[in-house]
Design a protein around this motif. Structure first.
Motif, short mmCIF file in Angstrom:
data_model
loop_
_atom_site.label_atom_id
_atom_site.label_comp_id
_atom_site.label_asym_id
_atom_site.label_seq_id
_atom_site.Cartn_x
_atom_site.Cartn_y
_atom_site.Cartn_z
N GLU A 134 -26.19 -6.31 -12.35
CA GLU A 134 -26.72 -7.00 -13.52
C GLU A 134 -26.12 -8.40 -13.65
O GLU A 134 -26.82 -9.36 -14.01
CB GLU A 134 -26.42 -6.17 -14.78
N GLN A 135 -24.81 -8.47 -13.33
CA GLN A 135 -24.15 -9.78 -13.38
C GLN A 135 -24.75 -10.71 -12.34
O GLN A 135 -24.98 -11.90 -12.60
CB GLN A 135 -22.64 -9.60 -13.15
N GLN A 136 -24.99 -10.14 -11.13
CA GLN A 136 -25.60 -10.92 -10.07
C GLN A 136 -26.99 -11.39 -10.48
O GLN A 136 -27.38 -12.54 -10.26
CB GLN A 136 -25.70 -10.07 -8.80
N LYS A 137 -27.72 -10.47 -11.10
CA LYS A 137 -29.07 -10.81 -11.57
C LYS A 137 -29.00 -11.92 -12.62
O LYS A 137 -29.79 -12.87 -12.61
CB LYS A 137 -29.73 -9.56 -12.14
N SER A 138 -28.01 -11.76 -13.54
CA SER A 138 -27.84 -12.77 -14.59
C SER A 138 -27.47 -14.11 -13.96
O SER A 138 -27.99 -15.16 -14.37
CB SER A 138 -26.75 -12.34 -15.57
N ASN A 139 -26.55 -14.06 -12.96
CA ASN A 139 -26.15 -15.30 -12.28
C ASN A 139 -27.36 -15.96 -11.61
O ASN A 139 -27.51 -17.19 -11.66
CB ASN A 139 -25.08 -15.02 -11.24
N GLU A 140 -28.19 -15.11 -10.99
CA GLU A 140 -29.37 -15.65 -10.34
C GLU A 140 -30.32 -16.28 -11.35
O GLU A 140 -30.90 -17.34 -11.11
CB GLU A 140 -30.09 -14.55 -9.55
N GLU A 141 -30.48 -15.56 -12.47
CA GLU A 141 -31.36 -16.10 -13.51
C GLU A 141 -30.82 -17.42 -14.06
O GLU A 141 -31.57 -18.37 -14.27
CB GLU A 141 -31.52 -15.07 -14.64
N ILE A 142 -29.46 -17.42 -14.29
CA ILE A 142 -28.84 -18.65 -14.82
C ILE A 142 -29.01 -19.78 -13.83
O ILE A 142 -29.38 -20.91 -14.18
CB ILE A 142 -27.34 -18.41 -15.12
N PHE A 143 -28.75 -19.48 -12.54
CA PHE A 143 -28.86 -20.51 -11.52
C PHE A 143 -30.31 -20.97 -11.37
O PHE A 143 -30.59 -22.16 -11.21
CB PHE A 143 -28.35 -19.97 -10.18
N SER A 144 -31.23 -19.97 -11.47
CA SER A 144 -32.64 -20.32 -11.39
C SER A 144 -33.05 -21.21 -12.55
O SER A 144 -33.78 -22.20 -12.37
CB SER A 144 -33.48 -19.03 -11.39
N LEU A 145 -32.54 -20.86 -13.74
CA LEU A 145 -32.82 -21.71 -14.91
C LEU A 145 -32.24 -23.10 -14.73
O LEU A 145 -32.86 -24.11 -15.10
CB LEU A 145 -32.25 -21.06 -16.18
N MET A 146 -31.01 -23.12 -14.13
CA MET A 146 -30.36 -24.39 -13.89
C MET A 146 -31.19 -25.25 -12.93
O MET A 146 -31.37 -26.45 -13.14
CB MET A 146 -28.96 -24.15 -13.31
N LEU A 147 -31.70 -24.57 -11.87
CA LEU A 147 -32.55 -25.29 -10.92
C LEU A 147 -33.85 -25.76 -11.59
O LEU A 147 -34.31 -26.88 -11.36
CB LEU A 147 -32.89 -24.39 -9.73
N LYS A 148 -34.44 -24.85 -12.41
CA LYS A 148 -35.68 -25.22 -13.08
C LYS A 148 -35.45 -26.37 -14.05
O LYS A 148 -36.27 -27.29 -14.16
CB LYS A 148 -36.25 -24.01 -13.83
N GLN A 149 -34.30 -26.27 -14.76
CA GLN A 149 -33.97 -27.36 -15.68
C GLN A 149 -33.80 -28.68 -14.92
O GLN A 149 -34.31 -29.72 -15.33
CB GLN A 149 -32.68 -27.01 -16.44
#
Length: 663
Positions: free
Chosen positions: A440-455
């Protein structure tokens, strides 16, 4: 009968008493020297016993010393010392809870009392030894004790009990393949059935014994003994010819007289007496006196008694009653002296037949002695039965306790197994929770990083749009107006001096240069070099710059322009980012590097990351406590990639990571 001491080698020594221990060993060895006087040998054993008793040494060493002393004392007929030493050894064996050694000490007692014809005590100790050997399932020693017990039961005319013990021993010896022991058992069964007047069975078992003797290399005088026993059976059957034939075959051994002179004398007596029974008195007296002379020379009292009784019968047949009575009385006296009740009865019975004057007295004495012996034998047999019953009960109780221990052990084992399984499940559940949390943490990290990339992408997109707008405004608006102004100025008819005309032309040319600059800027704002494919590199640059400031190192980055991050899976980018982050963190913590190089390149759909530093390096084969490298390896495994690390002490470290961009 056999006397066995199980001396166990023990290399442990009490260092503080090493000299005394060596002295004990020396004295015991010196006591074995047959050239030394008997009293001196006994004195040496006594010294060894006294010193062993006084020393503070390991119980196992004491036990071994006392066992050796008891054995030598037994051989030297030092009864008191044997009893003391064997008693000490037995006590130590019990203290050490050494069941085998306890059995050995009882076996020693059994042999000691058997040699001195104290058969009730001998039987007791043989039975105790049997009990302990059976507990530890030592089959060979158990069978040996059964044979010894059967032997004593046979002496007391408990032929049924003896038969049971011997057959039980045979069953074990057969399984163990012990031919010599089987020979002894079958030979003794032959003696038992001869005493029971079951002569055919006696002959069968003696022949059976001889069959087993064929498998034995060192036959000693066993064959001669069996032939003698067969001769006695044929003698009772009144088949005197076969009896003499068996005795003479045994006597044909040329070394018999040297090897066992008592047996040699007994065979001469047996042949002469068998001839006498067959009615042939030729040279019988001479042969009987020859045997008597040999037995007298070696002080074989029991043999002398038998010879005198046979001579008494011969003289009675020859009507020399006086000589017959004299010899019979001498036989009775000697039998009484050595407490040989069997020959006392024979003497009394013979005297009652040949001494008419005192016949009634001898007969009464015979009946009285026979009855008392039967009563005594019955008591001892009952005692033996009670001992066997109590021992069987003890063994059953021991086996029951053993079964209970086994059940408790099995129960404890399964309880521990169940508890261990429960603990394992609990640990596994905890690990599963941790793994779930990590996922879940990995998933969250991926989501955060994905959001960071999208941002970052959105910001870049907005920036590009704004640049495009400015480019268009400059090109379509400002540039058009300047162009129009320049054209308008070009068509003006400027009049004036030459200086004014040149200045006018200069301004027109300047406006044209301004147009070119604005056009160049407009085109550059729209150039693809500034497109979104550089977004991930900017994030990487930000990470490297942050870590270089913390680690105070210079860095160089090499980025392959063929890499289009917008086309690469976010999972790959996240894991590469984390690997680089972990590597830079390790460089700061451990490497003490001044220069770091980071390179991203693409080779045939394989993305490669190289991280190099000029730090202190480390031994890659040495087990390390940290989890940084483990985490990097774990991330590469998730990408189905390759992770390699190469490091040299004082030269630096290189990390190589590769994975397919199609992952």
């Amino acid at each position: 009968m056999s006397f066995v001491f199980c001396n166990k080698d023990n290399s442990l020594e009490n260092k503080t008493n090493s000299i005394e221990t060596d002295s004990i060993t020396t004295w015991i060895q010196q006591s074995k020297n047959s050239k030394t006087q008997l009293d001196k040998r006994k004195e040496l054993l006594q010294k060894a016993y006294n010193l062993t008793s006084s020393l503070q040494i390991l119980d196992s060493v004491k036990n071994s010393n006392f066992s050796s002393i008891a054995y030598e004392a037994y051989k030297l007929n030092s009864d008191e010392l044997f009893r003391k030493a064997n008693s000490k050894a037995l006590q130590l064996s019990i203290k050490l809870k050494d069941t085998l050694s306890i059995g050995d000490k009882h076996w020693n007692y059994g042999s000691f009392y058997s040699k001195r014809e104290m058969i009730d005590s001998a039987y007791y100790h043989y039975h105790e030894a049997y009990k302990y050997f059976k507990i530890i399932k030592n089959k060979y020693y158990t069978a040996k004790m059964l044979y010894n017990m059967g032997y004593i039961e046979g002496l007391l005319k408990d032929y049924t009990g003896s038969e049971v013990s011997i057959f039980e021993a045979i069953t074990i010896f057969k399984k163990l393949g012990k031919d010599l022991n089987l020979y002894q058992c079958y030979n003794y069964l032959g003696l038992i059935y001869n005493n029971l007047n079951e002569f055919n069975r006696a002959i069968y078992y003696h022949n059976k014994a001889l069959e087993y003797l064929k498998n034995i290399k060192n036959k000693r005088l066993y064959k001669e003994g069996s032939l003698s026993n067969l001769g006695l059976v044929y003698q009772k059957l009144k088949d005197y010819e076969k009896a003499i034939e068996s005795f003479e075959e045994a006597l044909n051994n040329s070394n018999l007289k040297k090897r066992d002179i008592n047996f040699y004398a007994r065979l001469i007596d047996n042949i002469a007496y068998t001839k006498f029974l067959d009615g042939d008195t030729t040279n019988v007296a001479e042969e009987l006196y020859k045997s008597l002379k040999i037995r007298d020379s070696v002080k074989n009292i029991s043999g002398i008694v038998v010879n005198k009784l046979h001579l008494a019968e011969l003289y009675a047949l020859k009507q020399d009653t006086t000589q017959a009575i004299k010899l019979a009385n001498e036989a009775y006296y000697l039998a009484n002296k050595i407490e040989n009740n069997r020959d006392k009865l024979k003497s009394l019975l013979l005297l009652s037949k040949i001494d008419d004057k005192n016949s009634n007295t001898y007969l009464k004495n015979y009946v009285h002695l026979n009855d008392s012996l039967q009563i005594e034998e019955r008591k001892i047999r009952n005692k033996f039965t009670r001992i066997r019953f109590e021992t069987d009960e003890y063994i059953k109780e021991t086996e029951k306790l053993s079964q209970q221990k086994i059940l408790i052990s099995v129960g404890a084992f399964f309880t521990i197994l169940i508890l261990s399984f429960a603990y394992f499940l609990r640990v596994q559940r905890t690990k599963n929770k941790e793994l779930l949390f990590e996922r879940e943490q990995q998933k969250s990290n991926e989501e955060i990083f994905s959001l960071m990339l999208k941002q970052q992408s959105k910001l870049e997109e907005g920036r590009l749009k704004e640049r495009h707008r400015i480019s268009e405004d400059l090109h379509d608006g400002v540039l058009g107006k300047i162009f129009g102004t320049r054209i308008g100025l070009g068509f003006l008819n400027i009049k004036g001096d030459e200086r004014a005309i040149k200045k006018h032309q200069f301004f027109i040319n300047e406006l044209q240069n301004i147009e070119k600059e604005i056009r160049t800027i407009s085109h550059e704002l729209k150039n693809e070099i500034l497109s979104s494919k550089e977004d991930f590199f900017k994030i990487i640059d930000g990470l490297i710059e942050q870590k270089s400031n913390l680690g105070n190192f210079e860095y160089k980055t090499v980025y392959d322009k063929k890499i289009h991050w917008s086309e690469i899976n976010d999972g790959i980018k996240i894991n590469l980012y984390r690997i680089l982050q972990e590597a830079l963190q390790n460089i700061i913590k451990y490497a003490n590097a001044s220069n770091v190089k980071i390179e991203f390149k693409l080779e045939e759909n394989t993305l490669i990351l190289l991280i190099e530093d000029n730090g202190v390096g480390f031994n890659v084969f040495e087990k390390r406590k940290g989890i940084g490298i483990k985490n990097m390896k774990s991330r590469v495994r998730k990408l189905n990639g390759v992770f390699e690390i190469d490091s040299t002490i004082n030269k630096g470290t290189t990390i190589f990571v590769s994975c397919s961009i199609q992952n």
